[in-house]
Design an enzyme around this catalytic site. Structure first.
Site, short mmCIF file in Angstrom:
data_model
loop_
_atom_site.label_atom_id
_atom_site.label_comp_id
_atom_site.label_asym_id
_atom_site.label_seq_id
_atom_site.Cartn_x
_atom_site.Cartn_y
_atom_site.Cartn_z
N HIS A 185 -6.98 -4.77 -0.98
CA HIS A 185 -6.26 -6.00 -1.32
C HIS A 185 -6.92 -6.69 -2.50
CE1 HIS A 185 -6.27 -5.22 3.04
NE2 HIS A 185 -4.97 -5.33 2.89
N HIS A 228 0.83 -1.21 0.00
CA HIS A 228 0.00 0.00 0.00
C HIS A 228 0.86 1.26 0.00
CE1 HIS A 228 -3.17 -2.79 0.88
NE2 HIS A 228 -2.64 -3.13 2.04
#
Lengths: 357, 357
Positions: free
Chosen positions: B219, B57
């Protein structure tokens, strides 16, 4: 094509509208002809710095308009040179009476149009010097370029010369500095995927699975060769070797001679990146490649610099001169002197580069 | 899979090595167990703020370690929770004696491991409060989550609470502020493409030509639905409507009660985004979507805010909480009060967020 756009023909204007809305404290946008300028322009007695080029390389250039960097940026349509009237209007808008520097990436359309704008501005009594950036070592001539292409060093020149102008350097001093930055900078990039231009809707070129284009141009122009995608370390080694082996390259640049009042050819010899040099290492995403991968490239780059006796004293890592959504990266090494380091560290406040303020 | 990586199993460590090499003035990296911490930690008598979660991320969280933001970040493997021992060692490393705040995104693994670390740290005499972020309005429960997922508001909470800790807020004050930021924040995202996890090498999910996932998780978890990719304006309208219609949602969060010395369930009611509110508008790239497209989203977002009587007083636009190389974006709206604005504007100096210094 999967992009967050409305009509392709509205893309550049709508993106500028978004910028104007988001950063009204820093910039203003003039739409017809299109240019982005500092909200506090013109600044009396300050040399003004203008750049521009085709859109699709964001944040360059419009994202670098603001205190300590550019006074104005002229965005063309995607991968299309802006026009002389854009440049001329931007010039008149930000002229503070101390002259104007055009920082021009070496692409035929940009060069021609900035030369025309130079002459138009001079005919209106505004002193303009235009400085070419041609730092891409990948190829000697290219699809849209006679001589080397201008890439990553442009961002660094805009920051360093922007700081110099902010600190009161005069026109000739900024021009000399900008030439020195260009001579001290070397870049090369690679593409893992093609970008897709909105108006076309399909990839500019095709790359096979596991294939890359080494020495890619920022519009998808061919580079040195197609080759197999290897590890990040191996890819970084090839890029770095290309920069480091480029030790003495003679270039002919056409520049306006103030005294003679005409265009003259200048021959410039790049100083090599010798052991003991201090450098700024710039790892740039072509757009789609995420930060985590850029750090892998930086890791290997730093190791090679150490082996070569080059000391990295500053760095820049992220998407600063992109090719729309292309996956890939470029590396720029800029040999720094104390003056450049001081100017690099000076405060800057733009939509996409900010520190010290 | 076309990525600039070496061996997939080395990706997280090598990316951290690149970060450590590039930003040694700001951060240090401890490798076993892995955590990134402020180069000047521990800071005596300052509340320390720690976050963490799966890698992939970036720049969140390690890119936000530094003055005025996080004291430490614990990166797990890609999309995998960090372990309690990472969190515990980071906690001991940055503990300045004024207590620790864990800012935890609401994913089951993160929640469980940060709870374990909380208890381990307390058994070593360190006061820890952990605050959950669960701002994603897309779905009530998800693949890895009971309750809402934690997404974009995490970045804003880290900035605002980091500034508060820097300015001397005590542990309870920072915790209360962090809860308020979470309650005031709402996010939703969409994906144009899947990300590809290096160790897997193939896309996490498949999207057809012209198909998107609305309400995507960071995700690649399923969101609300698959739908046809429409214009940037229409996509932005759907995201914005989802945020604005989410006017009163009651949530149960499990938090450690200092006085009782046990975990308790807290029921929280989100304050709605009413006309007249001041907001921070955050347009985030999922990784592959370039800045020029984010400005189109911002343009429409600003228009809708104006129609709704919401005043955008601050904004953030760029790739800050990404999903590797996923194309797409998310929007976060955070209702601001004067205290939060002051803290947002406070100086910050981290690898990926910097201003005022």
């Amino acid at each position: 094509m999967k992009k967050l756009i409305n009509k392709p023909e509205d893309f550049v204007r709508e993106s500028l509208e978004g910028m104007a809305s988001a950063h009204s404290d820093l910039i203003k946008v003039h739409y017809d002809p299109a240019f982005v300028y500092r909200a506090d322009a013109p600044i009396k007695d300050k040399v003004a710095i203008i750049s521009g080029g085709g859109s699709g390389h964001e944040p360059m250039h419009a994202g670098f308009v603001g205190m300590g960097m550019l006074d104005a940026a002229c965005p063309g349509e995607i991968f299309t040179s802006p026009t002389p009237d854009q440049m001329l209007e931007a010039t008149k808008c930000v002229d503070g009476g101390a002259g104007i520097i055009y920082i021009v990436k070496n692409y035929s359309g940009d060069v021609m149009n900035f030369e025309m704008a130079t002459e138009l501005a001079r005919s209106e009594g505004i002193r303009v010097l235009n400085i070419l950036i041609d730092d891409d070592v990948a190829v000697k001539d290219s699809l849209y370029t006679q001589g080397r292409r201008g890439v990553g060093t442009t961002v660094l020149a805009e920051k360093i010369c922007g700081a110099a102008a902010q600190q009161g350097y005069n026109l000739q001093q900024v021009a000399d500095l900008c030439r020195r930055v260009n001579l001290n900078g070397r870049s090369m990039g690679l593409a893992l995927t093609s970008c897709t231009v909105p108006a076309k809707g399909t990839p500019t070129f095709e790359l096979g699975d596991g294939e890359i284009e080494m020495g890619i141009g920022i519009h998808g122009e061919p580079g040195r060769k197609r080759q197999v995608l290897k590890s990040a370390d191996e890819m970084t080694e090839i890029l770095m070797r290309s920069l480091l082996e480029d030790t003495a390259y003679s270039r002919i640049l056409r520049e306006w001679d103030e005294d003679k009042g005409e265009w003259v050819d200048m021959e410039l010899i790049d100083p090599p990146l010798l052991p003991g040099s201090s450098v700024l290492a710039f790892v740039n995403s072509m757009g789609g490649t995420p930060l985590s991968e850029l750090y892998l490239v930086y890791r290997k780059l730093a190791e090679i610099c150490e082996q070569q006796g080059l000391q990295i004293v500053r760095n820049l890592i992220g998407p600063y001169i992109t090719s729309l959504d292309m996956f890939g990266c470029s590396i720029t090494l800029l040999k720094l002197d104390d003056e450049m380091i001081k100017l690099w560290d000076a405060p800057v406040k733009t939509p996409s580069l900010r520190w010290g303020i």
